[in-house]
Design an enzyme around this catalytic site. Structure first.
Site, PDB file in Angstrom:
ATOM      1  N   HIS A   1       0.927  -1.604   0.266  1.00 53.92           N
ATOM      2  CA  HIS A   1      -0.242   0.089   0.240  1.00 53.92           C
ATOM      3  C   HIS A   1       1.096   1.649  -0.202  1.00 53.92           C
ATOM      4  O   HIS A   1       0.841   1.973   0.936  1.00 53.92           O
ATOM      5  CB  HIS A   1      -1.014  -0.032   1.317  1.00 53.92           C
ATOM      6  CG  HIS A   1      -1.567   1.002   1.204  1.00 53.92           C
ATOM      7  ND1 HIS A   1      -3.613   0.906   1.660  1.00 53.92           N
ATOM      8  CD2 HIS A   1      -2.263   2.220   0.708  1.00 53.92           C
ATOM      9  CE1 HIS A   1      -3.871   2.211   1.250  1.00 53.92           C
ATOM     10  NE2 HIS A   1      -3.062   2.991   1.329  1.00 53.92           N
TER      11      HIS A   1
ATOM     12  N   GLU B   1      -2.534  -1.551  -3.244  1.00 57.50           N
ATOM     13  CA  GLU B   1      -3.872  -1.333  -2.690  1.00 57.50           C
ATOM     14  C   GLU B   1      -3.416   0.196  -2.474  1.00 57.50           C
ATOM     15  O   GLU B   1      -2.210   0.798  -2.535  1.00 57.50           O
ATOM     16  CB  GLU B   1      -4.872  -1.297  -1.386  1.00 57.50           C
ATOM     17  CG  GLU B   1      -3.715  -1.856  -0.831  1.00 57.50           C
ATOM     18  CD  GLU B   1      -3.939  -2.818   0.323  1.00 57.50           C
ATOM     19  OE1 GLU B   1      -5.172  -3.465   0.188  1.00 57.50           O
ATOM     20  OE2 GLU B   1      -4.254  -2.442   1.839  1.00 57.50           O
TER      21      GLU B   1
ATOM     22  N   HIS C   1      -8.048  -5.827   6.737  1.00 56.83           N
ATOM     23  CA  HIS C   1      -7.907  -5.169   8.028  1.00 56.83           C
ATOM     24  C   HIS C   1      -8.593  -5.049   9.532  1.00 56.83           C
ATOM     25  O   HIS C   1      -9.849  -5.955   9.822  1.00 56.83           O
ATOM     26  CB  HIS C   1      -8.819  -3.845   7.376  1.00 56.83           C
ATOM     27  CG  HIS C   1      -8.546  -2.510   8.240  1.00 56.83           C
ATOM     28  ND1 HIS C   1      -8.010  -1.948   9.174  1.00 56.83           N
ATOM     29  CD2 HIS C   1      -6.960  -1.132   7.838  1.00 56.83           C
ATOM     30  CE1 HIS C   1      -7.528  -1.373   9.964  1.00 56.83           C
ATOM     31  NE2 HIS C   1      -7.033  -0.621   8.578  1.00 56.83           N
TER      32      HIS C   1
END
Length: 246
Positions: free
Chosen positions: A52, A79, A199
């Protein structure tokens, strides 16, 4: 028994290596080495690597992404918030998957999914651009059936359910915590969407989510996994997370 075995190997583990890069960046230099860690994780059984990159490059750097792609044997998932720089990086690298996340600059961590209804036009354009390069597109969404429904209308391949609310409520009442995710996940599958989740998933709560939702295609786990590895080591930690998905 045959159905059980299919489900047992269905959900892939993609390890988010941001925290390894955070540790490296804390002292400068190249220790720990992000590429070596990613290759070791693959060797220990991880079926994908997630990164990320953020605009401030406080953990994964754009250079890391360029170094990782030609060396990985499993799927690379990039991401992030689709700024023009991010979009250009993804189009150039051509990972297996891009996950679109509605972060703001400087945001500590992702904390909500896309409003796929309000962002419909923008998301449609992004999905089209990535599909032109053969990149699978996943959209980060809350466990909200309306958001899942509008995500499907963008032409995206998958949605990734933001699972922090599940993780936070798990200890109090896991059945209530998982219920909206089951509804959103089942709708996604009915609409022909692939399903990812991520998450705050951990060794505490992952197995139950998989038990209730064995049709999840992929989980992306970073923070908890790296924390566990401080005590267990990377190889044993990956093994335990894979056990949760069997």
């Amino acid at each position: 028994m045959r159905i059980f075995l299919i489900f047992a190997i269905m959900t892939k583990l993609s390890v988010n290596i941001n925290k390894i890069a955070t540790l490296r960046n804390a002292r400068g230099g190249d220790n720990p080495n992000v590429l070596r860690a990613a290759l070791d994780l693959e060797g220990f059984g991880a079926q994908g690597i997630t990164v990320h990159p953020r605009p401030d490059e406080r953990h994964i750097r754009y250079r890391d992404v360029l170094d990782l792609k030609p060396r990985l044997r499993t799927e690379l998932n990039i991401e992030g918030q689709p700024s023009e720089a991010f979009v250009n990086l993804v189009l150039g690298v051509q990972p297996a998957q891009v996950t679109l996340v509605p972060d703001t600059p400087g945001q500590l961590t992702s904390n909500h999914g896309y409003d796929t209804r309000a962002e419909q036009e923008n998301l449609c354009g992004l999905v089209s651009r990535f599909h032109e390069r053969g990149i699978r597109v996943s959209i980060f969404v809350d466990a909200d059936e309306d958001m899942v429904r509008h995500a499907a209308q963008t032409g995206a391949d998958r949605v990734e359910l933001y699972t922090e609310p599940y993780a936070s409520a798990y200890a109090r009442d896991r059945e209530a915590a998982i219920a909206p995710f089951v509804r959103a996940g089942e709708l996604a599958k009915q609409l022909g969407l692939g399903l990812n989740a991520g998450h705050d998933l951990s060794l505490e709560n992952l197995a139950y989510m998989h038990q209730c939702m064995p049709y999840i295609d992929e989980v992306s786990i970073g923070h908890a996994l790296i924390c566990d590895a401080l005590y267990l080591g990377l190889e044993e930690t990956v093994r335990r997370y894979l056990d949760c998905l069997r």
